[in-house]
Design a protein around this motif. Sequence first.
Motif, PDB file in Angstrom:
ATOM      1  N   SER A  21       0.932  -1.192   0.112  1.00 19.69           N
ATOM      2  CA  SER A  21       0.010  -0.146   0.090  1.00 19.69           C
ATOM      3  C   SER A  21       0.865   1.094  -0.273  1.00 19.69           C
ATOM      4  CB  SER A  21      -0.893   0.045   1.247  1.00 19.69           C
ATOM      5  OG  SER A  21       0.111   0.037   2.379  1.00 19.69           O
ATOM      6  N   LYS A  22       2.072   1.164   0.544  1.00 27.05           N
ATOM      7  CA  LYS A  22       2.937   2.285   0.518  1.00 27.05           C
ATOM      8  C   LYS A  22       4.411   1.679   0.390  1.00 27.05           C
ATOM      9  CE  LYS A  22       2.037   5.737   3.409  1.00 27.05           C
ATOM     10  NZ  LYS A  22       1.942   6.347   4.680  1.00 27.05           N
ATOM     11  N   ASP A  23       5.216   2.667  -0.267  1.00 31.48           N
ATOM     12  CA  ASP A  23       6.610   2.426  -0.561  1.00 31.48           C
ATOM     13  C   ASP A  23       7.312   3.589  -0.123  1.00 31.48           C
ATOM     14  OD1 ASP A  23       9.110   1.928  -1.789  1.00 31.48           O
ATOM     15  OD2 ASP A  23       8.602   2.227  -3.950  1.00 31.48           O
ATOM     16  N   ASN A  24       7.957   3.285   1.029  1.00 32.54           N
ATOM     17  CA  ASN A  24       8.786   4.272   1.778  1.00 32.54           C
ATOM     18  C   ASN A  24      10.401   3.930   1.150  1.00 32.54           C
ATOM     19  OD1 ASN A  24       6.683   4.988   3.219  1.00 32.54           O
ATOM     20  ND2 ASN A  24       6.848   3.536   4.493  1.00 32.54           N
ATOM     21  N   LEU A  25      11.163   4.794   1.480  1.00 32.20           N
ATOM     22  CA  LEU A  25      12.640   4.797   1.270  1.00 32.20           C
ATOM     23  C   LEU A  25      13.183   3.428   1.495  1.00 32.20           C
ATOM     24  CD1 LEU A  25      14.987   6.058  -0.034  1.00 32.20           C
ATOM     25  CD2 LEU A  25      15.598   6.805   2.174  1.00 32.20           C
ATOM     26  N   THR A  26      12.877   2.872   2.833  1.00 34.20           N
ATOM     27  CA  THR A  26      13.645   1.607   3.172  1.00 34.20           C
ATOM     28  C   THR A  26      12.727   0.307   3.392  1.00 34.20           C
ATOM     29  OG1 THR A  26      13.608   2.437   5.441  1.00 34.20           O
ATOM     30  CG2 THR A  26      15.575   3.005   4.331  1.00 34.20           C
ATOM     31  N   ALA A  27      11.574   0.824   3.413  1.00 33.42           N
ATOM     32  CA  ALA A  27      10.362  -0.347   3.756  1.00 33.42           C
ATOM     33  C   ALA A  27       9.137  -0.266   2.987  1.00 33.42           C
ATOM     34  CB  ALA A  27       9.958  -0.285   5.244  1.00 33.42           C
ATOM     35  N   TYR A  28       8.376  -1.330   2.819  1.00 41.38           N
ATOM     36  CA  TYR A  28       7.148  -1.314   2.384  1.00 41.38           C
ATOM     37  C   TYR A  28       5.969  -1.187   3.317  1.00 41.38           C
ATOM     38  CZ  TYR A  28       9.637  -2.781  -1.912  1.00 41.38           C
ATOM     39  OH  TYR A  28      10.650  -2.786  -2.990  1.00 41.38           O
ATOM     40  N   GLU A  29       4.901  -0.615   3.261  1.00 43.32           N
ATOM     41  CA  GLU A  29       3.728  -1.032   4.069  1.00 43.32           C
ATOM     42  C   GLU A  29       2.733  -1.690   3.096  1.00 43.32           C
ATOM     43  OE1 GLU A  29       0.181   1.749   4.850  1.00 43.32           O
ATOM     44  OE2 GLU A  29       1.602   2.322   6.338  1.00 43.32           O
ATOM     45  N   ILE A  30       2.347  -3.024   3.982  1.00 43.56           N
ATOM     46  CA  ILE A  30       1.796  -4.177   3.339  1.00 43.56           C
ATOM     47  C   ILE A  30       0.489  -4.321   4.306  1.00 43.56           C
ATOM     48  CG2 ILE A  30       2.036  -6.400   2.250  1.00 43.56           C
ATOM     49  CD1 ILE A  30       5.042  -6.126   2.102  1.00 43.56           C
ATOM     50  N   PHE A  31      -0.678  -4.641   3.394  1.00 45.91           N
ATOM     51  CA  PHE A  31      -1.777  -4.914   4.087  1.00 45.91           C
ATOM     52  C   PHE A  31      -1.781  -6.688   3.740  1.00 45.91           C
ATOM     53  CE2 PHE A  31      -3.039  -0.498   4.058  1.00 45.91           C
ATOM     54  CZ  PHE A  31      -3.379  -0.551   5.510  1.00 45.91           C
ATOM     55  N   PHE A  32      -1.630  -7.397   4.885  1.00 53.06           N
ATOM     56  CA  PHE A  32      -1.934  -8.927   4.814  1.00 53.06           C
ATOM     57  C   PHE A  32      -3.215  -9.368   5.444  1.00 53.06           C
ATOM     58  CE2 PHE A  32       2.880  -8.160   5.180  1.00 53.06           C
ATOM     59  CZ  PHE A  32       3.237  -8.921   4.326  1.00 53.06           C
ATOM     60  N   GLU A  33      -3.610 -10.569   4.746  1.00 55.25           N
ATOM     61  CA  GLU A  33      -4.670 -11.094   4.934  1.00 55.25           C
ATOM     62  C   GLU A  33      -4.834 -11.488   6.443  1.00 55.25           C
ATOM     63  OE1 GLU A  33      -5.399 -14.335   2.417  1.00 55.25           O
ATOM     64  OE2 GLU A  33      -5.647 -12.972   0.797  1.00 55.25           O
ATOM     65  N   ARG A  34      -3.542 -12.051   6.913  1.00 54.82           N
ATOM     66  CA  ARG A  34      -3.558 -12.651   8.324  1.00 54.82           C
ATOM     67  C   ARG A  34      -2.929 -11.608   9.099  1.00 54.82           C
ATOM     68  NH1 ARG A  34      -1.481 -18.174   6.178  1.00 54.82           N
ATOM     69  NH2 ARG A  34       0.551 -17.231   6.546  1.00 54.82           N
ATOM     70  N   GLY A  35      -2.139 -10.744   8.856  1.00 49.41           N
ATOM     71  CA  GLY A  35      -1.147  -9.940   9.743  1.00 49.41           C
ATOM     72  C   GLY A  35      -1.730  -8.638   9.939  1.00 49.41           C
ATOM     73  N   GLY A  36      -2.621  -8.208   9.168  1.00 47.59           N
ATOM     74  CA  GLY A  36      -2.807  -6.791   9.085  1.00 47.59           C
ATOM     75  C   GLY A  36      -1.947  -5.942   8.544  1.00 47.59           C
ATOM     76  N   LYS A  37      -1.928  -4.549   8.728  1.00 45.70           N
ATOM     77  CA  LYS A  37      -1.107  -3.723   8.062  1.00 45.70           C
ATOM     78  C   LYS A  37       0.515  -3.823   8.778  1.00 45.70           C
ATOM     79  CE  LYS A  37      -0.719   0.817   9.166  1.00 45.70           C
ATOM     80  NZ  LYS A  37      -0.944   2.169   9.282  1.00 45.70           N
ATOM     81  N   MET A  38       1.520  -4.115   8.079  1.00 52.21           N
ATOM     82  CA  MET A  38       2.749  -4.289   8.427  1.00 52.21           C
ATOM     83  C   MET A  38       3.806  -3.724   7.833  1.00 52.21           C
ATOM     84  SD  MET A  38       2.416  -6.681  10.877  1.00 52.21           S
ATOM     85  CE  MET A  38       4.113  -7.359  10.902  1.00 52.21           C
ATOM     86  N   GLU A  39       4.754  -3.144   8.365  1.00 54.41           N
ATOM     87  CA  GLU A  39       5.685  -2.689   7.553  1.00 54.41           C
ATOM     88  C   GLU A  39       7.061  -3.555   7.535  1.00 54.41           C
ATOM     89  OE1 GLU A  39       8.449   1.175   8.634  1.00 54.41           O
ATOM     90  OE2 GLU A  39       6.452   1.835   7.823  1.00 54.41           O
ATOM     91  N   ILE A  40       7.309  -3.759   6.050  1.00 54.68           N
ATOM     92  CA  ILE A  40       8.576  -5.055   5.969  1.00 54.68           C
ATOM     93  C   ILE A  40       9.682  -4.141   5.064  1.00 54.68           C
ATOM     94  CG2 ILE A  40       9.157  -7.104   4.730  1.00 54.68           C
ATOM     95  CD1 ILE A  40       7.040  -7.582   6.696  1.00 54.68           C
ATOM     96  N   THR A  41      10.911  -4.469   5.519  1.00 52.94           N
ATOM     97  CA  THR A  41      11.975  -3.694   4.896  1.00 52.94           C
ATOM     98  C   THR A  41      12.151  -4.216   3.798  1.00 52.94           C
ATOM     99  OG1 THR A  41      13.703  -5.304   5.991  1.00 52.94           O
ATOM    100  CG2 THR A  41      13.137  -3.351   7.332  1.00 52.94           C
ATOM    101  N   LYS A  42      12.648  -3.162   3.002  1.00 49.97           N
ATOM    102  CA  LYS A  42      13.155  -3.624   1.461  1.00 49.97           C
ATOM    103  C   LYS A  42      14.048  -4.868   1.283  1.00 49.97           C
ATOM    104  CE  LYS A  42      11.279   0.495  -0.762  1.00 49.97           C
ATOM    105  NZ  LYS A  42      11.615   1.587  -1.674  1.00 49.97           N
ATOM    106  N   ARG A  43      14.864  -4.802   2.429  1.00 45.90           N
ATOM    107  CA  ARG A  43      15.936  -5.941   2.213  1.00 45.90           C
ATOM    108  C   ARG A  43      15.531  -7.124   2.743  1.00 45.90           C
ATOM    109  NH1 ARG A  43      20.938  -3.389   1.538  1.00 45.90           N
ATOM    110  NH2 ARG A  43      21.010  -1.172   2.169  1.00 45.90           N
TER     111      ARG A  43
END
Length: 177
Positions: A21-43
Amino acid sequence: MEDLTVGTRVEHPRYGEGIISKDNLTAYEIFFERGGKMEITKRNTDLTVLVANETGEKSGLSISEMEKVLNYVLDKHAALSEVIPLGEKWEGGTMLLQPANPELKPKEIPIEAFFHKIVMLRDRLRVLEQNINSSKSLTDEEKVNIQQYITRAYGSLTTFNVLFSEKEHYFVGAKSK
């Protein structure tokens, strides 16, 4: 991992399927079916792309693009100082400037301090070269003429090459034919 765009469907082993849902400089904001909104690093290597969104826009520079920009700016302004080693035989040594007049006191300078000033001078000459070469207001002929003076300055400084530990850091003037 390649840069992903907003709208790309991904899968994570723990959180399941999700949509970026969002592309930040170092991470993605992702809406997961099981986990809800999470921020995952690009690495993070746990993400698997299910369906890439080719039409999505990138929301800025990638990390590698940002690194290139930072390196360029820091190099241009001589803020990236390369560690230039002094030759081992000079470490801890001093220079003695002895006036011809015996009534005057000699001046003793630590070689490390003198060497540091020589390296700073070389770095500033490099920045001057870059500024000349990237100048929009100078003609190519003017750039070449000014560049010749810088090359001669390098040639005048070759005497100090004896202080450098490695030949790759030496001053090089105009080559004779």
